[in-house]
Scaffold this active site. Structure first.
Site: not given
Lengths: 143, 423
Positions: A60, A97
């Site tokens: 996560s 990202k």
């Protein structure tokens, strides 16, 4: 000095349909207050032709509110900016990202602090694929 | 001014958006049923793999150069095409979607610098959809198409954009191009032109217009005028209704028995009828064909087709299936391994304009059939194609397309969404 009055064409007024049947005898008291239905697409997707759905997989990204199996809504028309969560192509794979701009240079920060941030260099194969604008998960999935 | 926007190696580019690992690698996309290579990346073109190369003929080359081969994924290409066209639509009020990967934009009356504007278009499409495009701009469609070709070849222009009027000596360039490079010139027509000493595009541009019209007709005359910067071919903003419908597939495995062929032909008839109804057309003629593989030189070959006229124009699935199967029985011969079958509806007309037959006894059938077809389409639309089908279509589909190397329907199915890893 003459004055010209130019009509305005750039506004519009939508008149709601009176939907309840008159034959029933009484008009619905709500008829005067009709509004459009809420459209979730409109709320979530600003640029339909440039928006893609992808499925997140892996650890996560708690600080960004992204969890394993989330549906991510990705808007490719947006220009990525500092602190955006982005989809990036790294070594031929699509990954999630955080984009961080440090001293004018862009870096991709991983969710997992055990991995190192990657610099984005001019002409490298690594590139930002799109900006994540929403993450959708069923609340019952989170325990 | 007219711009032709063409997606570079479109099918390959679509695959690369979702599989970035394919970037920079030789990639080939196969035709339906994994037969031939129908789309190529620049890298595979450089290896000398020609358009239409049969897949089974180049196993060594594929291994040697690590060529990536994929089945065609039309669900993906169709959706990506729609996205590209929608983005392009923001740049002009007038456009003609010419094919799945090409679009004409009318830029007349635009005051900005067209090279800059086109670069913005290309950049917006690339960022928003991931698809790279080339743009050719010229006073006519024919020249825009040519400019696009030159931009792609990198012969002139900057990067992926070429504005015809910025060329210093366009005629010199035209003199180097053979006529068959031109949009709409078939190899047959090219040869006829060569015979009267028109072999390059400049020669055609300067040809006597009366002579061209007399010998070759008005279509080529228009092209010559367009080469001389006189617009003759307008943008078609509304797609013309189809003149014919073809539904045909190669089989995944060769079929030789009649029941198997009947099932395949029934599916093609069903699909043809669906296409008719979706465009509100009907047909009075149906042509069925079957043939053996042109590559199986060691096996006996057989091709045949039959055209059948119906009493009444129709768009009814049941009637088309019955007619097609009756045709199939007439042309089927046992002892052959059939590789392909298909149905052609060569002569279409708008539904509701048909002439009633003098001897028609079942005049009540039409509204009934229409209602049935509407229900059928609605159910199949809601629950997926072939949810409800005619029994003759069969349940097994050994003949169905072979598509072993297909990528997922990334943008059109929930269960196929691209996976992105969080790390």
């Amino acid at each position: 000095m003459s004055h010209y009055i130019t009509p305005l064409f750039n506004t519009s007024l939508k008149i709601p349909l009176f939907s309840s049947s008159v034959a029933a005898g009484f008009a619905s008291p709500a008829d005067d207050h009709l509004e459009a239905e809420l459209d979730l697409n409109e709320y979530l997707i600003a640029h339909p032709s440039e928006t893609f759905f992808v499925r997140a997989k892996g650890d996560s990204m708690q600080q960004a509110g992204i969890f394993d199996k989330d549906l991510l809504i990705v808007d490719r028309s947006l220009t990525p900016k500092d602190n955006d969560i982005v989809i990036a192509a790294v070594a031929g794979q699509l990954t999630v990202k955080r984009l961080v701009v440090k001293l004018g240079k862009p870096w991709l920060y991983p969710a997992n602090p055990n991995y190192k941030p990657i610099p984005i260099k001019e002409g490298s194969e690594l590139h930002v694929w799109g900006v994540v604008v929403h993450a959708i998960h069923k609340v019952s999935n989170l325990s | 001014m007219i711009a032709l926007v063409d997606c570079n190696n479109f099918y390959v580019s679509c695959e690369r958006v979702f599989q970035p690992s394919l970037e920079g690698k030789p990639v080939g996309i196969l035709s339906n049923n994994d037969g031939c290579i129908i789309a190529r990346s620049e890298e595979i073109k450089k290896l000398g793999v020609a358009m239409g190369t049969p897949y089974f003929k180049i196993p060594d080359l594929i291994k040697q150069h690590n060529i990536k081969i994929l089945s065609s994924n039309y669900a993906l290409y169709g959706d990506m095409s729609r996205r590209v066209m929608q983005v392009l639509g923001r740049f002009t009020p007038t456009m003609e979607v010419y094919s799945i990967d090409e679009c004409f934009l009318d830029l007349s009356g635009f005051s900005q610098d067209l090279t800059t504007y086109s670069n913005t278009i290309a950049k917006t499409v690339k960022q928003g959809t991931g698809i790279p495009v080339s743009i050719g701009i010229a006073p006519t469609k024919t020249l825009a198409k040519l400019a696009n070709k030159l931009a792609k070849k990198g012969i002139a222009g900057n990067g992926s954009v070429l504005v015809w009027n910025t060329l210093a000596e366009p005629d010199k360039l035209l003199a180097t191009l053979p006529v068959k490079e031109l949009w709409g010139i078939s190899s047959g027509l090219g040869k006829r032109l060569n015979r009267i000493r028109i072999d390059n595009v400049l020669a055609l541009k300067q040809a006597n217009i009366q002579l061209i019209r007399k010998q070759f007709g008005v279509v080529l005359e228009r092209m010559v005028r367009e080469l001389n910067e006189i617009p003759c071919i307008p943008l078609e903003m509304i797609a013309p209704k189809r003149k014919q419908i073809l539904t045909s597939r190669s089989f995944g495995t060769r079929l030789s028995t009649l029941p198997e062929l009947r099932a395949a032909v029934s599916v093609f008839a069903t699909r043809s009828a669906e296409k008719l109804r979706s465009q509100n057309l009907c047909t009075q003629t149906l042509c069925v064909f079957i043939h053996t593989s042109p590559f199986a030189l060691d096996k006996p070959s057989y091709n045949n087709a039959i055209t059948i006229s119906l009493d009444q124009p129709t768009q009814d699935t049941g009637l088309l299936i019955r007619t097609a199967l009756a045709g199939l029985e007439r042309i089927y011969r046992p002892g052959y391994e059939y590789q392909r079958a298909g149905i052609l509806l060569p002569d279409l007309m708008p539904n509701g304009m048909q002439q009633l037959s003098l001897f028609q006894d079942d005049s009540n059938d039409n509204p009934k059939s229409e209602r049935l077809m509407t229900v059928l389409d609605a159910i199949n639309h809601a629950h997926g194609r072939h949810s409800i089908r005619y029994a003759s279509q069969g349940l097994s589909a050994r003949w169905q397309m072979r598509q072993q190397l297909k990528s997922p329907a990334y943008t059109t199915r929930w269960e196929c969404l691209p996976i992105v890893t969080i790390n």
